[in-house]
Scaffold this motif. Sequence first.
Motif, PDB file in Angstrom:
ATOM      1  N   GLY A   2       0.792  -1.232   0.000  1.00 56.80           N
ATOM      2  CA  GLY A   2       0.000   0.000   0.000  1.00 56.80           C
ATOM      3  C   GLY A   2       0.820   1.275   0.000  1.00 56.80           C
ATOM      4  N   ALA A   3       2.137   1.132   0.139  1.00 56.27           N
ATOM      5  CA  ALA A   3       2.969   2.326   0.249  1.00 56.27           C
ATOM      6  C   ALA A   3       3.351   2.871  -1.124  1.00 56.27           C
ATOM      7  N   LYS A   4       3.878   4.069  -1.107  1.00 59.63           N
ATOM      8  CA  LYS A   4       4.514   4.623  -2.311  1.00 59.63           C
ATOM      9  C   LYS A   4       5.803   3.831  -2.536  1.00 59.63           C
ATOM     10  N   SER A   5       6.337   3.917  -3.738  1.00 58.98           N
ATOM     11  CA  SER A   5       7.610   3.247  -3.996  1.00 58.98           C
ATOM     12  C   SER A   5       8.683   3.806  -3.068  1.00 58.98           C
ATOM     13  N   PHE A   6       9.693   2.989  -2.743  1.00 56.23           N
ATOM     14  CA  PHE A   6      10.790   3.501  -1.926  1.00 56.23           C
ATOM     15  C   PHE A   6      11.797   4.275  -2.782  1.00 56.23           C
ATOM     16  N   ARG A   7      11.531   4.345  -4.112  1.00 54.93           N
ATOM     17  CA  ARG A   7      12.460   5.073  -4.987  1.00 54.93           C
ATOM     18  C   ARG A   7      11.869   6.352  -5.564  1.00 54.93           C
ATOM     19  N   THR A   8      10.547   6.362  -5.759  1.00 51.07           N
ATOM     20  CA  THR A   8       9.940   7.552  -6.355  1.00 51.07           C
ATOM     21  C   THR A   8       8.550   7.766  -5.782  1.00 51.07           C
ATOM     22  N   SER A   9       8.120   9.024  -5.778  1.00 53.91           N
ATOM     23  CA  SER A   9       6.748   9.257  -5.328  1.00 53.91           C
ATOM     24  C   SER A   9       5.832   9.403  -6.542  1.00 53.91           C
ATOM     25  N   LYS A  10       6.420   9.327  -7.742  1.00 60.04           N
ATOM     26  CA  LYS A  10       5.599   9.497  -8.943  1.00 60.04           C
ATOM     27  C   LYS A  10       5.228   8.158  -9.549  1.00 60.04           C
ATOM     28  N   ASP A  11       3.969   7.777  -9.428  1.00 59.50           N
ATOM     29  CA  ASP A  11       3.527   6.494  -9.966  1.00 59.50           C
ATOM     30  C   ASP A  11       3.730   6.405 -11.479  1.00 59.50           C
ATOM     31  N   SER A  12       3.657   7.555 -12.169  1.00 59.05           N
ATOM     32  CA  SER A  12       3.780   7.539 -13.628  1.00 59.05           C
ATOM     33  C   SER A  12       5.140   6.989 -14.073  1.00 59.05           C
ATOM     34  N   GLU A  13       6.157   7.134 -13.223  1.00 57.85           N
ATOM     35  CA  GLU A  13       7.491   6.624 -13.579  1.00 57.85           C
ATOM     36  C   GLU A  13       7.549   5.099 -13.581  1.00 57.85           C
ATOM     37  N   LEU A  14       6.548   4.479 -12.975  1.00 58.10           N
ATOM     38  CA  LEU A  14       6.568   3.017 -12.818  1.00 58.10           C
ATOM     39  C   LEU A  14       6.088   2.285 -14.076  1.00 58.10           C
ATOM     40  N   VAL A  15       5.376   3.013 -14.923  1.00 55.85           N
ATOM     41  CA  VAL A  15       4.834   2.390 -16.140  1.00 55.85           C
ATOM     42  C   VAL A  15       5.933   2.316 -17.192  1.00 55.85           C
ATOM     43  N   ARG A  16       6.002   1.156 -17.851  1.00 56.44           N
ATOM     44  CA  ARG A  16       7.054   0.931 -18.847  1.00 56.44           C
ATOM     45  C   ARG A  16       6.998   2.006 -19.930  1.00 56.44           C
ATOM     46  N   PHE A  17       8.155   2.523 -20.331  1.00 61.82           N
ATOM     47  CA  PHE A  17       8.183   3.550 -21.372  1.00 61.82           C
ATOM     48  C   PHE A  17       7.389   3.052 -22.576  1.00 61.82           C
ATOM     49  N   GLY A  18       6.495   3.876 -23.085  1.00 61.14           N
ATOM     50  CA  GLY A  18       5.742   3.500 -24.298  1.00 61.14           C
ATOM     51  C   GLY A  18       4.463   2.737 -23.998  1.00 61.14           C
ATOM     52  N   SER A  19       4.249   2.331 -22.736  1.00 59.77           N
ATOM     53  CA  SER A  19       3.005   1.611 -22.409  1.00 59.77           C
ATOM     54  C   SER A  19       2.020   2.558 -21.738  1.00 59.77           C
ATOM     55  N   GLU A  20       0.737   2.182 -21.817  1.00 59.08           N
ATOM     56  CA  GLU A  20      -0.268   3.051 -21.200  1.00 59.08           C
ATOM     57  C   GLU A  20      -0.445   2.779 -19.716  1.00 59.08           C
ATOM     58  N   PHE A  21      -0.339   1.500 -19.370  1.00 59.81           N
ATOM     59  CA  PHE A  21      -0.479   1.179 -17.944  1.00 59.81           C
ATOM     60  C   PHE A  21       0.348  -0.052 -17.577  1.00 59.81           C
ATOM     61  N   ALA A  22       0.600  -0.149 -16.273  1.00 65.02           N
ATOM     62  CA  ALA A  22       1.301  -1.328 -15.752  1.00 65.02           C
ATOM     63  C   ALA A  22       0.306  -2.144 -14.949  1.00 65.02           C
ATOM     64  N   SER A  23       0.485  -3.450 -14.966  1.00 61.83           N
ATOM     65  CA  SER A  23      -0.430  -4.299 -14.210  1.00 61.83           C
ATOM     66  C   SER A  23       0.363  -5.320 -13.391  1.00 61.83           C
ATOM     67  N   LEU A  24       0.005  -5.416 -12.106  1.00 61.19           N
ATOM     68  CA  LEU A  24       0.706  -6.334 -11.196  1.00 61.19           C
ATOM     69  C   LEU A  24      -0.329  -7.184 -10.476  1.00 61.19           C
ATOM     70  N   GLU A  25      -0.059  -8.459 -10.360  1.00 59.29           N
ATOM     71  CA  GLU A  25      -1.020  -9.320  -9.651  1.00 59.29           C
ATOM     72  C   GLU A  25      -0.252 -10.323  -8.799  1.00 59.29           C
ATOM     73  N   ILE A  26      -0.688 -10.483  -7.551  1.00 58.39           N
ATOM     74  CA  ILE A  26      -0.043 -11.510  -6.715  1.00 58.39           C
ATOM     75  C   ILE A  26      -1.089 -12.456  -6.138  1.00 58.39           C
ATOM     76  N   SER A  27      -0.606 -13.674  -5.874  1.00 58.72           N
ATOM     77  CA  SER A  27      -1.421 -14.566  -5.064  1.00 58.72           C
ATOM     78  C   SER A  27      -0.653 -14.704  -3.752  1.00 58.72           C
ATOM     79  N   PHE A  28      -1.355 -14.571  -2.621  1.00 65.80           N
ATOM     80  CA  PHE A  28      -0.651 -14.646  -1.337  1.00 65.80           C
ATOM     81  C   PHE A  28      -1.478 -15.396  -0.302  1.00 65.80           C
ATOM     82  N   THR A  29      -0.775 -15.889   0.703  1.00 67.48           N
ATOM     83  CA  THR A  29      -1.460 -16.609   1.776  1.00 67.48           C
ATOM     84  C   THR A  29      -1.294 -15.824   3.067  1.00 67.48           C
TER      85      THR A  29
END
Length: 365
Positions: free
Chosen positions: A47-74
């Motif tokens: 739930g936190a901001k990245s430990f490297r940047t506060s700008k979420d836009s920097e996290l999306v791959r150059f040239g892509s519109e959005f990034a998607s992350l999915e985890i399964s956890f116990t």
Amino acid sequence: MKINSINIQNYRNIENMSLEFDDVNIIYGENAQGKTNLLEAIYLFCGAKSFRTSKDSELVRFGSEFASLEISFTNESREQNAKIVINKRRKASLNGIEKKSAFELSDEIKAVVFSPVHLSMIKDGPEMRRKFVDNALCQLKPKYKILYKEYYKTLKQRNSLLKEISAGKKYDAYIDMLSVWNEGLAKYGAKIIYQRQKYIEALTPVLCEIYEGLSSGREKISLCLSCGFDSQNLSCTEIEERLLNLINEKQKNDIITSQSSVGPHRDDINILINGNNSRSFASQGQQRSCVIALKLAEASLIDKICNSKSIILLDDVLSELDEMRQDYILNKIDDRQLFITCCDVASVLRLKNGKTFCIKKGALS
Ligand SMILES: Nc1ncnc2c1ncn2[C@@H]1O[C@H](COP(=O)(O)OP(=O)(O)OP(=O)(O)O)[C@@H](O)[C@H]1O
Ligand SMILES: [Mg+2]
């Protein structure tokens, strides 16, 4: 808790990656391949901001519109899944239900991260050390956040009054108002000092045990809150009295500088190794050991309250550590899931149990 698997799409230099995790996971590879990116992607699920940047836009791959992350956890033996989609805004869902904000994932997923940027906790001035304790307190005690805000509001008001007084405006009327702000600063400030002192006292035994393990019993760590007087064993009311005295004593000077020179916004947390201040005397390896031990101890205290084991993410932690310290990190941190990045393949060979992932150009190689 444990993250079982992750699927990443268009996150930084990672176009598409699916991984299954073990209890201990080493992510290795050459520089600039995507190791920290992978760790950062996992960290976002707490739930936190990245430990490297506060700008979420920097996290999306150059040239892509959005990034998607999915985890399964116990968590508490229940298998769950969480998803984060980042374009302009970060959206999160848990088990298919969208959350109001990505921050809400922090109720389910707890993680503590070490990144080399955190070394500034030792190397730099007191701000990062205060932040470490304050962030931990905000996680453990939701009311601390409110207290913290009240304190800073009072501080801001006192400072603007100091400015007006030093500019020569209505000295007599304002000086009475100043004593009201002095009392407010002492009231909220004392509560902050009291909570910080209690946190340091709770953290110390856990921290000492971890640091002793890391240094194979050769070094001792200790923490001490520096607030202008000895706050140990004082009640909150006693702290308030001492603090108010200090504030009143410094008032003349504060008017001249238009700044509040005493209070928890100026305090420090001294981190000592074998009795010496780590900021001035610790070696590179000792500085690293201090921050790692602080992070692991922080996780331990969170665990006690949440009744589950937080995940530990260690970015580039092994460099500058001798074999003995590396061995502790790789093989002695029990009972919790661990993610470690490194460049050196030799470290991978020292891992007794766990899984290794070699990352090349943003993909598993
Ligand atoms: N939004 C982005 N889109 C594409 N590539 C990116 C983006 N953000 C960062 N990168 C690239 O990702 C690469 C890998 O970064 P990362 O920090 O994960 O490397 P690393 O493997 O941890 O390297 P090191 O060992 O030096 O720490 C960098 O070269 C960086 O330019
Ligand atoms: Mg890196």
